[in-house]
Design a protein around this motif. Structure first.
Motif, PDB file in Angstrom:
ATOM      1  N   MET A  77       0.836  -1.178   0.000  1.00 13.50           N
ATOM      2  CA  MET A  77       0.000   0.000   0.000  1.00 13.50           C
ATOM      3  C   MET A  77       0.884   1.246   0.000  1.00 13.50           C
ATOM      4  N   LYS A  78       0.524   2.190  -0.817  1.00 11.77           N
ATOM      5  CA  LYS A  78       1.286   3.432  -0.899  1.00 11.77           C
ATOM      6  C   LYS A  78       0.972   4.333   0.282  1.00 11.77           C
ATOM      7  N   LYS A  79       2.008   5.071   0.700  1.00 11.26           N
ATOM      8  CA  LYS A  79       1.816   6.049   1.765  1.00 11.26           C
ATOM      9  C   LYS A  79       1.431   7.383   1.149  1.00 11.26           C
ATOM     10  N   SER A  80       0.619   8.113   1.849  1.00 12.04           N
ATOM     11  CA  SER A  80       0.254   9.446   1.366  1.00 12.04           C
ATOM     12  C   SER A  80       1.428  10.398   1.593  1.00 12.04           C
ATOM     13  N   ALA A  81       1.423  11.501   0.895  1.00 11.73           N
ATOM     14  CA  ALA A  81       2.489  12.488   1.025  1.00 11.73           C
ATOM     15  C   ALA A  81       2.567  13.028   2.445  1.00 11.73           C
ATOM     16  N   SER A  82       1.435  13.223   3.085  1.00 10.51           N
ATOM     17  CA  SER A  82       1.443  13.744   4.457  1.00 10.51           C
ATOM     18  C   SER A  82       2.053  12.732   5.423  1.00 10.51           C
ATOM     19  N   ARG A  83       1.791  11.449   5.204  1.00 12.25           N
ATOM     20  CA  ARG A  83       2.362  10.403   6.060  1.00 12.25           C
ATOM     21  C   ARG A  83       3.881  10.336   5.868  1.00 12.25           C
ATOM     22  N   ILE A  84       4.324  10.472   4.636  1.00 12.91           N
ATOM     23  CA  ILE A  84       5.767  10.473   4.362  1.00 12.91           C
ATOM     24  C   ILE A  84       6.432  11.666   5.034  1.00 12.91           C
ATOM     25  N   ARG A  85       5.778  12.838   4.972  1.00 13.05           N
ATOM     26  CA  ARG A  85       6.323  14.023   5.642  1.00 13.05           C
ATOM     27  C   ARG A  85       6.412  13.811   7.154  1.00 13.05           C
ATOM     28  N   GLU A  86       5.418  13.166   7.734  1.00 16.11           N
ATOM     29  CA  GLU A  86       5.450  12.851   9.170  1.00 16.11           C
ATOM     30  C   GLU A  86       6.623  11.930   9.490  1.00 16.11           C
ATOM     31  N   ASP A  87       6.820  10.921   8.644  1.00 17.79           N
ATOM     32  CA  ASP A  87       7.935   9.988   8.847  1.00 17.79           C
ATOM     33  C   ASP A  87       9.276  10.716   8.754  1.00 17.79           C
ATOM     34  N   ILE A  88       9.384  11.607   7.788  1.00 11.97           N
ATOM     35  CA  ILE A  88      10.612  12.385   7.622  1.00 11.97           C
ATOM     36  C   ILE A  88      10.853  13.256   8.849  1.00 11.97           C
ATOM     37  N   ALA A  89       9.819  13.891   9.351  1.00 12.78           N
ATOM     38  CA  ALA A  89       9.953  14.740  10.545  1.00 12.78           C
ATOM     39  C   ALA A  89      10.411  13.919  11.741  1.00 12.78           C
ATOM     40  N   LYS A  90       9.865  12.716  11.906  1.00 12.15           N
ATOM     41  CA  LYS A  90      10.278  11.842  13.009  1.00 12.15           C
ATOM     42  C   LYS A  90      11.740  11.435  12.860  1.00 12.15           C
ATOM     43  N   LEU A  91      12.131  11.090  11.640  1.00  9.55           N
ATOM     44  CA  LEU A  91      13.518  10.702  11.398  1.00  9.55           C
ATOM     45  C   LEU A  91      14.481  11.865  11.620  1.00  9.55           C
ATOM     46  N   GLN A  92      14.073  13.072  11.221  1.00  5.54           N
ATOM     47  CA  GLN A  92      14.913  14.240  11.465  1.00  5.54           C
ATOM     48  C   GLN A  92      15.093  14.484  12.955  1.00  5.54           C
ATOM     49  N   ASP A  93      14.027  14.276  13.719  1.00  7.02           N
ATOM     50  CA  ASP A  93      14.116  14.424  15.174  1.00  7.02           C
ATOM     51  C   ASP A  93      15.040  13.370  15.766  1.00  7.02           C
ATOM     52  N   GLN A  94      14.936  12.131  15.290  1.00  7.53           N
ATOM     53  CA  GLN A  94      15.813  11.063  15.771  1.00  7.53           C
ATOM     54  C   GLN A  94      17.272  11.375  15.436  1.00  7.53           C
ATOM     55  N   LEU A  95      17.511  11.907  14.235  1.00  3.33           N
ATOM     56  CA  LEU A  95      18.867  12.271  13.822  1.00  3.33           C
ATOM     57  C   LEU A  95      19.424  13.374  14.725  1.00  3.33           C
ATOM     58  N   LYS A  96      18.603  14.372  15.006  1.00  5.41           N
ATOM     59  CA  LYS A  96      19.029  15.474  15.870  1.00  5.41           C
ATOM     60  C   LYS A  96      19.376  14.955  17.263  1.00  5.41           C
ATOM     61  N   GLN A  97      18.556  14.062  17.795  1.00  2.00           N
ATOM     62  CA  GLN A  97      18.825  13.493  19.117  1.00  2.00           C
ATOM     63  C   GLN A  97      20.113  12.670  19.116  1.00  2.00           C
ATOM     64  N   ALA A  98      20.335  11.896  18.066  1.00  2.00           N
ATOM     65  CA  ALA A  98      21.550  11.078  17.966  1.00  2.00           C
ATOM     66  C   ALA A  98      22.784  11.964  17.849  1.00  2.00           C
ATOM     67  N   GLU A  99      22.695  13.043  17.058  1.00  2.00           N
ATOM     68  CA  GLU A  99      23.827  13.964  16.915  1.00  2.00           C
ATOM     69  C   GLU A  99      24.124  14.668  18.232  1.00  2.00           C
ATOM     70  N   THR A 100      23.085  15.039  18.962  1.00  5.07           N
ATOM     71  CA  THR A 100      23.269  15.685  20.263  1.00  5.07           C
ATOM     72  C   THR A 100      23.956  14.729  21.233  1.00  5.07           C
ATOM     73  N   LYS A 101      23.518  13.487  21.250  1.00  4.12           N
ATOM     74  CA  LYS A 101      24.119  12.485  22.128  1.00  4.12           C
ATOM     75  C   LYS A 101      25.597  12.283  21.776  1.00  4.12           C
ATOM     76  N   ASP A 102      25.909  12.180  20.485  1.00  4.18           N
ATOM     77  CA  ASP A 102      27.299  12.024  20.051  1.00  4.18           C
ATOM     78  C   ASP A 102      28.138  13.234  20.438  1.00  4.18           C
ATOM     79  N   ALA A 103      27.589  14.431  20.234  1.00  2.74           N
ATOM     80  CA  ALA A 103      28.318  15.662  20.555  1.00  2.74           C
ATOM     81  C   ALA A 103      28.613  15.748  22.054  1.00  2.74           C
ATOM     82  N   GLU A 104      27.652  15.373  22.870  1.00  3.10           N
ATOM     83  CA  GLU A 104      27.861  15.394  24.319  1.00  3.10           C
ATOM     84  C   GLU A 104      28.928  14.389  24.722  1.00  3.10           C
TER      85      GLU A 104
END
Length: 98
Positions: A1-28
């Motif tokens: 089943m295809k994902k809607s564009a809004s669902r993909i944007r939500e997934d991207i936002a979640k992944l960006q948040d996870q990336l930011k948290q991982a980078e912060t943890k590494d930096a600390e």
């Protein structure tokens, strides 16, 4: 089943948040290690420090670095924070801004 564009944007936002948290943890983590090694007490230009750290990262990527420095220190040495001299600008041009 295809994902809607809004669902993909939500997934991207979640992944960006996870990336930011991982980078912060590494930096600390890296910051704590740098402070323990005494880098916070050294007056050095940011560009020089960046070049030295980029050189260090390159040595680890190439597999040339040892696990704790004791192997390099030799018999009778207790220091694990000895480092080879780094020339200014050595790796500055090959490393991107983090």
């Amino acid at each position: 089943m295809k994902k809607s564009a809004s669902r993909i944007r939500e997934d991207i936002a979640k992944l960006q948040d996870q990336l930011k948290q991982a980078e912060t943890k590494d930096a600390e983590r890296i910051g704590r290690i740098a402070l323990k090694a005494g880098l916070g007490e050294i007056e050095v230009e940011e560009a020089d420090l960046h070049a030295a750290l980029a050189d260090l990262a390159g040595r680890f990527r190439k597999g040339k670095a040892l696990s704790n420095g004791m192997e390099r220190a030799g018999p009778g040495s207790t220091s694990t924070t000895e480092m080879a001299p780094v020339t200014s600008g050595a790796a500055e041009s090959s490393a991107g801004e983090a």
